[in-house]
Design a protein around this motif. Structure first.
Motif, mmCIF file in Angstrom:
data_model
loop_
_atom_site.group_PDB
_atom_site.id
_atom_site.type_symbol
_atom_site.label_atom_id
_atom_site.label_comp_id
_atom_site.label_asym_id
_atom_site.label_seq_id
_atom_site.Cartn_x
_atom_site.Cartn_y
_atom_site.Cartn_z
ATOM 1 N N LEU A 99 -26.935 112.952 -11.984
ATOM 2 C CA LEU A 99 -25.535 113.363 -12.090
ATOM 3 C C LEU A 99 -24.631 112.349 -11.387
ATOM 4 C CD1 LEU A 99 -23.898 115.866 -13.078
ATOM 5 C CD2 LEU A 99 -24.136 116.782 -10.769
ATOM 6 N N HIS A 100 -23.621 111.865 -12.075
ATOM 7 C CA HIS A 100 -22.709 110.895 -11.458
ATOM 8 C C HIS A 100 -21.394 110.840 -12.238
ATOM 9 C CE1 HIS A 100 -24.265 108.540 -14.808
ATOM 10 N NE2 HIS A 100 -23.241 107.714 -14.658
ATOM 11 N N TYR A 101 -20.410 110.185 -11.649
ATOM 12 C CA TYR A 101 -19.198 109.821 -12.381
ATOM 13 C C TYR A 101 -18.941 108.351 -12.081
ATOM 14 C CZ TYR A 101 -16.644 110.326 -7.956
ATOM 15 O OH TYR A 101 -16.212 110.187 -6.667
ATOM 16 N N HIS A 102 -17.941 107.764 -12.749
ATOM 17 C CA HIS A 102 -17.743 106.316 -12.603
ATOM 18 C C HIS A 102 -16.597 106.032 -11.634
ATOM 19 C CE1 HIS A 102 -19.975 104.950 -16.457
ATOM 20 N NE2 HIS A 102 -20.500 106.058 -15.963
ATOM 21 N N ILE A 103 -16.942 105.388 -10.513
ATOM 22 C CA ILE A 103 -15.889 105.013 -9.567
ATOM 23 C C ILE A 103 -15.233 103.708 -10.033
ATOM 24 C CG2 ILE A 103 -16.836 106.220 -7.560
ATOM 25 C CD1 ILE A 103 -17.994 103.489 -6.678
ATOM 26 N N MET A 162 -18.272 114.351 -14.652
ATOM 27 C CA MET A 162 -19.658 114.285 -14.179
ATOM 28 C C MET A 162 -20.589 114.306 -15.390
ATOM 29 S SD MET A 162 -19.378 114.238 -10.866
ATOM 30 C CE MET A 162 -20.992 114.597 -10.219
ATOM 31 N N HIS A 163 -21.612 113.439 -15.369
ATOM 32 C CA HIS A 163 -22.559 113.420 -16.489
ATOM 33 C C HIS A 163 -23.955 113.006 -16.017
ATOM 34 C CE1 HIS A 163 -20.517 109.517 -16.311
ATOM 35 N NE2 HIS A 163 -21.620 108.967 -16.811
ATOM 36 N N SER A 164 -24.932 113.286 -16.845
ATOM 37 C CA SER A 164 -26.327 113.002 -16.496
ATOM 38 C C SER A 164 -27.158 112.926 -17.778
ATOM 39 C CB SER A 164 -26.885 114.108 -15.590
ATOM 40 O OG SER A 164 -26.846 115.347 -16.268
HETATM 41 FE FE LIG Z 1 -22.384 107.004 -16.481
#
Ligand SMILES: [Fe+2]
Length: 197
Positions: A99-103, A162-164
């Protein structure tokens, strides 16, 4: 009873008309390193893959689609945008994307070069403190939305989504190119502005 839909989220899906199968060979010819995420597959050492001449038409189409998404769906006044980074990802069997988002991004995206395990986008809405069992999810209760990869499919989303990707259970490698888009020029209003060149 009257209901009101509040605070919906949006992403864009676009099949690139300039996509061609030989782009996967270009991606495969670049060097990959193990991703910094545990069991997260492999990422390109080249973080500007879309700047290669073979991707010229695809890059142009992505920018046109992103401008349309930003102007006509997000409603933002942005004159110029650029792809600030782009890198390929390779997932092998049992690799996953946590799980992450783009900084350091504004609108991000992913271009698929193969089929594979779906990407899951997770709701930004916090669950209610009392959470009964749900018989059937509706678009108002769904915890996530998944997109199945397909060659030439481009997905654009606000960078804070948020995506994974769940652990790949397929024997074939899954290839995609992730990218970040930033607005250029003077952004914001007098007491909160930034100029990106
Ligand atoms: Fe991504």
């Amino acid at each position: 009873m009257k209901t009101v839909t509040l605070f919906p989220s949006i992403l864009a899906k676009h099949h690139l008309s300039n996509y061609s199968d030989n782009l996967l060979d270009v991606v495969k010819s670049e060097s990959f390193s193990p991703s910094h995420n545990n069991n997260g597959g492999y990422s390109h050492d080249n973080t500007n893959i879309l700047d290669l001449k073979e991707f010229k038409a695809v890059k142009k189409e992505i920018l046109i689609t992103a401008k349309d998404f930003i102007k006509n769906h997000l409603g933002h006044e942005v004159k110029k945008i650029k792809i600030s980074g782009s890198w390929a990802n390779k997932l092998q069997k049992n690799n996953l994307v946590p799980l992450h988002y783009h900084i350091n991004s504004y609108v991000s995206g992913v271009l698929y070069l193969s089929k594979g395990t779906p990407i899951e986008f997770h709701t930004p809405v916090k669950p209610t403190p009392i959470f009964p069992m749900i018989k059937k999810h509706t678009k108002y209760t769904a915890p996530s939305y998944s997109v199945k990869p397909k060659k030439g499919l481009c997905v654009l989303f606000p960078a804070n989504f948020m995506h994974s990707v769940a652990s790949s259970q397929e024997d074939q490698e899954r290839y995609s190119i992730g990218f970040n888009i930033v607005p250029l020029g003077k952004i914001g209003f007098p007491t909160a502005n930034i100029t990106i060149v």
